[in-house]
Design an enzyme around this catalytic site. Structure first.
Site, PDB file in Angstrom:
ATOM      1  N   GLY A  83     -32.633 -40.150   5.402  1.00  0.00           N
ATOM      2  CA  GLY A  83     -32.739 -40.517   6.814  1.00  0.00           C
ATOM      3  C   GLY A  83     -31.395 -40.821   7.437  1.00  0.00           C
ATOM      4  N   ALA A  84     -30.360 -40.065   7.055  1.00  0.00           N
ATOM      5  CA  ALA A  84     -28.993 -40.394   7.458  1.00  0.00           C
ATOM      6  C   ALA A  84     -28.583 -39.793   8.793  1.00  0.00           C
ATOM      7  CB  ALA A  84     -28.012 -39.942   6.374  1.00  0.00           C
ATOM      8  N   THR A 131     -29.726 -40.657  11.736  1.00  0.00           N
ATOM      9  CA  THR A 131     -29.859 -41.576  12.864  1.00  0.00           C
ATOM     10  C   THR A 131     -29.956 -43.012  12.373  1.00  0.00           C
ATOM     11  OG1 THR A 131     -31.145 -42.021  14.889  1.00  0.00           O
ATOM     12  CG2 THR A 131     -32.389 -41.491  12.908  1.00  0.00           C
ATOM     13  N   GLY A 132     -29.757 -43.960  13.278  1.00  0.00           N
ATOM     14  CA  GLY A 132     -30.016 -45.380  13.011  1.00  0.00           C
ATOM     15  C   GLY A 132     -29.286 -45.950  11.821  1.00  0.00           C
ATOM     16  N   GLY A 155     -29.534 -45.282   8.635  1.00  0.00           N
ATOM     17  CA  GLY A 155     -29.036 -44.303   7.683  1.00  0.00           C
ATOM     18  C   GLY A 155     -27.727 -43.688   8.132  1.00  0.00           C
ATOM     19  N   SER A 190     -38.308 -54.496   4.668  1.00  0.00           N
ATOM     20  CA  SER A 190     -38.409 -55.039   6.026  1.00  0.00           C
ATOM     21  C   SER A 190     -38.921 -56.465   5.980  1.00  0.00           C
ATOM     22  CB  SER A 190     -39.379 -54.176   6.847  1.00  0.00           C
ATOM     23  OG  SER A 190     -39.761 -54.815   8.054  1.00  0.00           O
ATOM     24  N   TYR A 228     -47.977 -50.610   7.612  1.00  0.00           N
ATOM     25  CA  TYR A 228     -46.517 -50.688   7.483  1.00  0.00           C
ATOM     26  C   TYR A 228     -46.117 -51.838   6.568  1.00  0.00           C
ATOM     27  CZ  TYR A 228     -41.570 -50.963   8.689  1.00  0.00           C
ATOM     28  OH  TYR A 228     -40.194 -51.009   8.634  1.00  0.00           O
TER      29      TYR A 228
END
Length: 304
Positions: free
Chosen positions: A22-23, A25-26, A28, A151, A177
């Site tokens: 997940g690099a 965006t955000g 990552g 989280s 989640y």
């Protein structure tokens, strides 16, 4: 431990290879950029290769000489996970850091290509399978690390619903989640127990506090101007949110089984420190049960 750890405190990462899911965006993206700035070779493992290439271009503009590669990885497909792992193993004889960062949050009810509830399938099972398929490329490497992003939402009423893991009877997106992020921690602790005798590889976890990322898009009212304004008061930047992951991945004093998060009030914001996870996350019987089920569902057996 200092309360003001930043990316400037990261040791030199030259000669080390990091795979960051997940690099594009955000969190990552910020994790990949910071590692590249310290000299690591960074593989951006992403679902959308075009967006991954765009992210690599942005990192290269900010970090001249950055050593970057883009790898297609769709964590919602075990076929894609297996293909990505095979390509990574062929291209890289050693892996120093595996950063299990990618995830989805509070999505409407959906399933992965293999029929798993989307949040559990992507956030936990996809990363479980990827780690198992890559682990023998980390095991020979001194101070290699697997860092999995959890989280704050693993706390409270979150639990592993063994009676209905895939939420087929009823679906509550927030509870689903919470289950997925609790699973991330239970996976980390069980993995560390299995790695303890290796002397080379350790497993750690981290959480970003309340960081402004694309994950916010599924929250109720997440795009409303008032919601956005309130969020701005309690959230921190993605770059700050990435610091717990970066500390877990690179701090020489970090130890297997530790969990890093922001040191500010309620762990919402601040510089990264070792934090505590919920009592449920330390239930060893549940950890082992989840591990066994995860092996069965993914068909991936670990070499430890």
């Amino acid at each position: 431990m200092t309360q003001q750890w930043t990316s400037a405190d990261m040791p030199d990462q030259r000669g080390r290879l990091a795979v960051v899911t997940g690099a594009n965006t955000g969190l990552g993206f910020e994790t990949a950029k910071a590692l590249a700035a310290r000299g690591a070779t960074v593989v951006l493992a992403v679902r959308d290769v075009d967006r991954g290439k765009q992210a690599a271009t942005r990192i290269a503009a900010a970090v001249p000489g950055a050593d970057l590669a883009v790898q297609r990885l769709d964590l919602a497909s075990l076929d894609s996970v297996r293909a990505a792992a095979a390509e990574l193993r062929a291209a890289h004889p050693r892996i120093d850091l595996l950063i299990n960062n990618a995830g989805v949050m509070d999505t409407p009810k959906q399933t992965t290509r293999d029929g798993f509830e989307l949040q559990f399938g992507v956030d936990h099972l996809g990363h479980f399978a990827l780690t198992g398929l890559l682990l023998d490329h980390l095991l020979p490497v001194p101070d290699s690390r697997v860092v999995t992003v959890s989280s704050l939402r693993h706390r409270g009423r979150a639990r592993i619903n063994f009676a209905d893991l895939q939420w087929e009877r009823s679906y509550r997106r927030l509870a689903a989640y919470g289950q997925a992020k609790l699973a991330n921690l239970m996976f980390t602790y069980e993995l560390q127990r299995r790695l303890a005798s290796t002397g080379t590889t350790v497993a750690l976890a981290a959480h970003p506090g309340t960081a402004q990322t694309e994950l916010m898009r599924y929250l109720p009212g997440g795009q409303h101007p008032i919601t956005t304004a309130i969020a701005g008061l309690i959230t921190q930047s993605a770059a700050m949110g990435a610091l717990p992951t970066l500390r877990a991945a690179t701090d020489p004093t970090a130890r297997g089984g530790q969990y890093y998060g922001p040191g500010g009030f309620g762990e919402l914001r601040g510089h990264p420190v070792v934090v505590r996870s919920s009592r449920r996350s330390h239930d060893t019987a549940a950890q082992r049960r989840l591990w066994s089920i995860s092996e069965e569902l993914t068909g991936v057996a670990f070499p430890v």
